[in-house]
Structure formats: structure tokens, C-alpha cells
Design an enzyme around this catalytic site. Structure first.
Site: not given
Length: 261
Positions: A113, A221, A223
């Protein structure tokens, strides 16, 4: 230490009106995406030019430049605009030094990001301050007042560059990704390769051409609940494997140096 140490640059925000009200912060999901792959997170304070760079670089085997609520200040890409939203110049200064040093040393890194935007700025690129205001672009901002699994759920498709690093890692030409950013890449930095593009034409991933090690950034994202998304898991696994390779080489060099004494 047997575990690779992964650096996590921190944000610096003033959360109270007191002079001592400054905090260095990182989202827990980034910590979890380090420990979840058997690595150990090293928090890197946003000290800018005062950061002890050698201590950090000698300690880590990779760095994850994660997202943030703040935006890169336009002054870092030679724009006189005052910027939009929360700024964090100490992080800006710290991260740009760290990225440049990683490239010089061949330390693997991933940008997530804000991290991919930092990569673009490092290489002389510019940013759209409001992607949704660009003609023909989708609204890439976070959907408010919805559960996390909706806000971080798949929002739009990206097409991966044929034969690029991301394509080789993922194995597919397309991905559905989440979208929680207001800013995005405008002019691509010289020395970067486009790795993925959104259906509206917005650049969503880049890599460093000729990098000594893994050097990739994505606008989404991966993660978030990576264990539920095989494509996100492949991406993070590739970064962590590069960190393990770097660590092994570092340990081998250390053994050779000891043997020569």
C-alpha cells in the site's frame, strides 16, 4: 538467532497534545504476517537522518514497508502542494533512506500500500493524491462502516504483467484484490517495472529492474488473512523465502570471516 529478522518501519504520530505525546506505531497485521512465516519482527523507529542505519541493516534479512493511515508528503516528490490527510514526514524520510540502502546491499523487501507508493517516489515518480478524482478511475478508497472482512475483501481485478516477477510468483495472470487507498501511482518512477494494473488502468504493483534481491511493491493488502488467500500467501511466502536466502548467505559470510581470523 535462527529466525530471519524482518524490519518493520514505524509511523510517528502525535496522539496527545503533550510534548511527550509522540508514538511510534505499526499495525498488528504486519507483525502477524512476519511471525506467521517463522520470522522475527524488528521495529524500526521513524528517526529519519538520525536512524542508525548500519545497526538496522546488519540485523535484518528483509524489510516489510507496510501501509499506514498517513500519506507521503508531496514535498518528497517535488510538489509544492500541502498534501491531503495525515502526513508523516519522519516516516517518509526514514523509509526512503532504508529502501535505498536495501537496494545497495541486496536486502529483500516488500512494499504494501503506502510501501509501493514510497518505492515510486524513491525512483522519481509521482502520485495521484486522489485516485477517485482521476477521469476513468474507480474509487479505490476503503469502504467505511462495514466489517473488516468486507472492507478488506476482494474489490477489483488486476492483470499481472506476463513474465514479470509477480506473475512468476503467483502463477496466474489475474488476481482479485482488496482496495483501501486514496493515493496511487501517477508517473512511474524510472527504474521500475509495472507488475500489475487494475481494470481501470491504475498501476497496482511494481518491481525494481535489476535489483540484487526481491524488491516488489503492491497497492493492495496481502497481509490481511493471507492464510485464507492462496495468492496472497504465495506473495508473502516468496518475500520470506528471499529473506531466508539472504540470511543464509549472511551467516555463511560470517563463518568465512571467522575462519580467516
Amino acid at each position: 538467532m535462527n529466525k530471519p529478522m524482518i524490519g518493520l518501519p514505524l509511523c510517528r504520530w502525535q496522539l496527545t497534545d503533550r510534548d511527550i505525546g509522540w508514538f511510534h506505531l505499526v499495525g498488528e497485521k504486519y507483525i502477524s504476517s512476519v511471525t506467521g512465516y517463522g520470522a522475527f519482527p524488528l521495529m524500526i523507529p521513524a528517526f529519519g537522518d538520525d536512524l542508525d542505519m548500519d545497526t538496522v541493516l546488519d540485523s535484518v534479512s528483509g524489510i516489510m514497508f507496510g501501509g499506514s493511515l498517513s500519506n507521503i508528503h508531496p514535498s518528497f516528490y517535488d510538489d509544492e502542494h500541502p498534501g491531503l490527510g495525515l502526513a508523516d514526514k519522519p516516516r517518509d524520510a526514514t523509509v526512503l533512506r532504508l529502501m535505498r540502502a536495501c537496494l545497495e546491499r541486496g536486502i529483500p523487501f516488500i512494499g504494501i500500500c503506502r510501501g509501493v507508493q514510497e518505492m515510486n517516489v524513491l525512483f522519481g515518480g509521482t502520485l495521484h493524491r486522489e485516485v477517485h478524482a482521476v477521469d476513468g478511475r474507480l474509487d479505490h478508497r476503503e469502504v467505511k462502516d462495514v466489517p473488516d472482512d468486507v472492507a478488506y475483501g476482494p474489490i477489483h481485478n488486476v492483470t499481472l504483467t506476463d513474465g514479470g516477477l509477480l506473475h512468476r510468483v503467483i502463477g496466474d495472470r489475474e488476481m482479485m484484490v482488496n482496495s483501501l487507498h486514496g493515493q496511487g501511482i501517477d508517473r512511474l518512477g524510472e527504474g521500475l517495472q509495472v507488475e500489475a494494473v487494475c481494470e481501470d488502468g491504475q498501476i497496482e504493483a511494481v518491481s525494481v529492474i535489476g535489483a540484487k534481491a526481491f524488491a516488489l511493491g503492491v497497492q493492495w493488502h496481502p497481509e490481511y488473512r493471507y492464510w485464507e488467500n492462496p495468492q496472497y500467501d504465495k506473495l508473502l511466502s516468496a518475500f520470506h523465502e528471499a529473506a531466508r536466502v539472504y540470511q543464509a548467505k549472511k551467516l555463511e559470510r560470517k563463518k568465512e570471516a571467522i575462519a580467516m581470523t
